[in-house]
Design an enzyme around this catalytic site. Structure first.
Site, PDB file in Angstrom:
ATOM      1  N   LYS A 222     -76.567  31.868 -66.747  1.00 30.23           N
ATOM      2  CA  LYS A 222     -75.745  30.806 -66.136  1.00 30.23           C
ATOM      3  C   LYS A 222     -76.552  29.522 -65.979  1.00 30.23           C
ATOM      4  O   LYS A 222     -77.726  29.566 -65.643  1.00 30.23           O
ATOM      5  CB  LYS A 222     -75.268  31.301 -64.754  1.00 30.23           C
TER       6      LYS A 222
ATOM      7  N   ASP B 161     -64.968  15.820 -26.075  1.00 34.32           N
ATOM      8  CA  ASP B 161     -65.700  15.218 -27.207  1.00 34.32           C
ATOM      9  C   ASP B 161     -66.221  16.282 -28.186  1.00 34.32           C
ATOM     10  O   ASP B 161     -67.044  15.979 -29.042  1.00 34.32           O
ATOM     11  CB  ASP B 161     -66.855  14.353 -26.708  1.00 34.32           C
TER      12      ASP B 161
ATOM     13  N   HIS C   6     -79.550  35.383 -48.965  1.00 33.59           N
ATOM     14  CA  HIS C   6     -79.495  34.843 -50.332  1.00 33.59           C
ATOM     15  C   HIS C   6     -80.817  35.087 -51.062  1.00 33.59           C
ATOM     16  O   HIS C   6     -80.833  35.425 -52.243  1.00 33.59           O
ATOM     17  CB  HIS C   6     -79.157  33.352 -50.273  1.00 33.59           C
TER      18      HIS C   6
ATOM     19  N   SER D 269     -67.227  28.588 -54.445  1.00 38.11           N
ATOM     20  CA  SER D 269     -66.078  27.964 -55.124  1.00 38.11           C
ATOM     21  C   SER D 269     -65.427  28.918 -56.111  1.00 38.11           C
ATOM     22  O   SER D 269     -64.338  28.647 -56.622  1.00 38.11           O
ATOM     23  CB  SER D 269     -66.539  26.719 -55.877  1.00 38.11           C
TER      24      SER D 269
ATOM     25  N   GLU E 186     -68.206  18.837 -27.639  1.00 42.35           N
ATOM     26  CA  GLU E 186     -69.434  19.563 -27.291  1.00 42.35           C
ATOM     27  C   GLU E 186     -69.056  20.978 -26.881  1.00 42.35           C
ATOM     28  O   GLU E 186     -67.999  21.201 -26.271  1.00 42.35           O
ATOM     29  CB  GLU E 186     -70.138  18.875 -26.105  1.00 42.35           C
TER      30      GLU E 186
ATOM     31  N   ARG F  42     -76.311  25.490 -64.228  1.00 37.92           N
ATOM     32  CA  ARG F  42     -75.538  24.584 -63.358  1.00 37.92           C
ATOM     33  C   ARG F  42     -75.788  23.158 -63.814  1.00 37.92           C
ATOM     34  O   ARG F  42     -76.813  22.570 -63.461  1.00 37.92           O
ATOM     35  CB  ARG F  42     -75.995  24.733 -61.898  1.00 37.92           C
TER      36      ARG F  42
HETATM   37  C1  R5P Z   1     -76.139  31.471 -56.304  1.00 38.10           C
HETATM   38  O1  R5P Z   1     -77.323  31.672 -56.592  1.00 38.10           O
HETATM   39  C2  R5P Z   1     -75.335  32.467 -55.512  1.00 38.10           C
HETATM   40  O2  R5P Z   1     -75.858  33.761 -55.630  1.00 38.10           O
HETATM   41  C3  R5P Z   1     -73.883  32.461 -55.957  1.00 38.10           C
HETATM   42  O3  R5P Z   1     -73.817  32.838 -57.313  1.00 38.10           O
HETATM   43  C4  R5P Z   1     -73.261  31.100 -55.789  1.00 38.10           C
HETATM   44  O4  R5P Z   1     -73.471  30.597 -54.504  1.00 38.10           O
HETATM   45  C5  R5P Z   1     -71.758  31.180 -56.062  1.00 38.10           C
HETATM   46  O5  R5P Z   1     -71.223  29.896 -55.973  1.00 38.10           O
HETATM   47  P1  R5P Z   1     -69.833  29.521 -56.642  1.00 38.10           P
HETATM   48  O6  R5P Z   1     -68.859  30.599 -56.267  1.00 38.10           O
HETATM   49  O7  R5P Z   1     -69.503  28.178 -56.047  1.00 38.10           O
HETATM   50  O8  R5P Z   1     -70.056  29.420 -58.122  1.00 38.10           O
END
Ligand code: R5P
Length: 313
Positions: free
Chosen positions: A193, A34, A127, A224, A36, A195
């Site tokens: 930048k 399963d 991060h 991505s 696990e 989003r």
């Molecule tokens: C965001 O604050 C991180 O430092 C990266 O810039 C982000 O995770 C990159 O994501 P992606 O490649 O999807 O644009």
């Protein structure tokens, strides 16, 4: 000292074991039908100072659960001190509430690791540095910067280095970018930048004159690829000669490899904190540099109660 590896980053674990000249502890990680996870440590670890190496990279939930189960097995086997070595700490981007009724998953994951029984954490390029405070146990956050600095010196001649411009792909990365730029006595530029939606990024503006410069984009994560590929295009549109990216963690999900292959990026240099699939290994625009020596040396220092910050002086 003993080293034990989960299944997420076996290659990096083997390289760390080589650096330290310490064999990896014999462990079986198996699955029930399963799915696990079941682990069995096949050596005595009673009273040992043990380092469990496991990135919580994709599949993040499986790799996290495996780490927790490995720690649990070590606690029950009477290991004296358990350090969770997490080269890539997944869930780190969920480090604050982004709206009403949303979680802080980076803190939840920290709670789980501490609750499982880890005594220390060793990680790399979190991060956000303040995630260290999510753990109520000693947490060392290493920086890939020395590895990147060495590689840039190898890749760019002394003359070319005078024309370098270090670029942060967003406001959040400015401190990291300035720190590396200082090592080369170079200027920095910043990408403004936005989003509009999760997973989509748009470049609004470039702060700094990048015309005629060799640009080095620095980021902790490429996921991505949208952030870096859009930034590279904007830099080229503003007259940059060429754009190279140095990234600590190659998450590289979804369309990332294809985007990089069709982008203005000359090269994307990632570290080996995440095990890469063949498609990434085959992409001639992506190159990997190893952080095994850096992590190995940090492990050695922790085990000997020596300073870890000295590694970055
Ligand atoms: C965001 O604050 C991180 O430092 C990266 O810039 C982000 O995770 C990159 O994501 P992606 O490649 O999807 O644009």
């Amino acid at each position: 000292m003993k080293l034990l590896s989960g299944t997420a980053t076996l290659d990096l674990s083997k390289a760390i074991a080589d650096v330290l000249d310490v064999p990896l502890t014999n462990v079986d990680v198996e699955r029930f039908l399963d799915q696990e996870i079941f682990v069995k440590i096949n050596e005595n670890v009673r009273g040992e100072d043990i380092f469990v190496i496991q990135s919580t990279s994709a599949p993040a939930n499986d790799h996290l659960m495996e780490l927790l189960i490995l720690i649990d097995a070590l606690v029950r086997a009477s290991a004296q001190r358990i350090t969770a070595v997490i080269p890539y700490y997944g869930y780190a981007r969920q480090d604050r509430k982004t709206g009403g009724r949303t979680p802080i998953s980076a803190k939840l994951v920290a709670n789980l690791i501490v609750k499982a029984g880890a005594h220390r954490v060793l990680t790399l390029d979190l991060h956000a540095g303040q995630i260290q405070g999510f753990f109520d146990i000693p947490t060392d956050n290493l920086f890939a910067q020395p590895v990147m600095e060495r590689d840039i010196k190898e890749q760019f001649s002394l003359k070319d280095r005078n024309n370098l411009m270090f670029v942060s792909p967003d406001v959040g990365g400015v401190v990291r970018t300035r720190s590396l730029a200082k090592r080369f006595n170079a200027d920095i530029a910043i990408v403004d930048k936005r989003r509009p939606k999760a997973g989509q990024s748009e470049v609004m503006n470039i702060i700094g004159d990048v015309a005629g410069r060799s640009c080095i984009l620095l980021d902790d994560i490429i996921d991505s690829g949208g952030t870096l590929c859009n930034a590279a295009k904007a830099l080229k549109d503003k007259g940059a000669n060429d754009v190279t990216a140095y990234i600590s963690h190659g998450v590289l999900s979804g369309p990332a490899v294809e985007r990089i292959s069709n982008s203005e990026l000359r090269e994307v240099v990632i570290t080996d904190t995440i095990n890469q699939p063949q498609a990434v290994k085959d992409c001639d625009r992506i190159r990997e540099v190893s952080v095994a020596t850096l992590i190995g040396e940090a492990i050695r220092r922790i085990s000997n109660d020596e300073s870890v910050s000295k590694l970055f002086d």
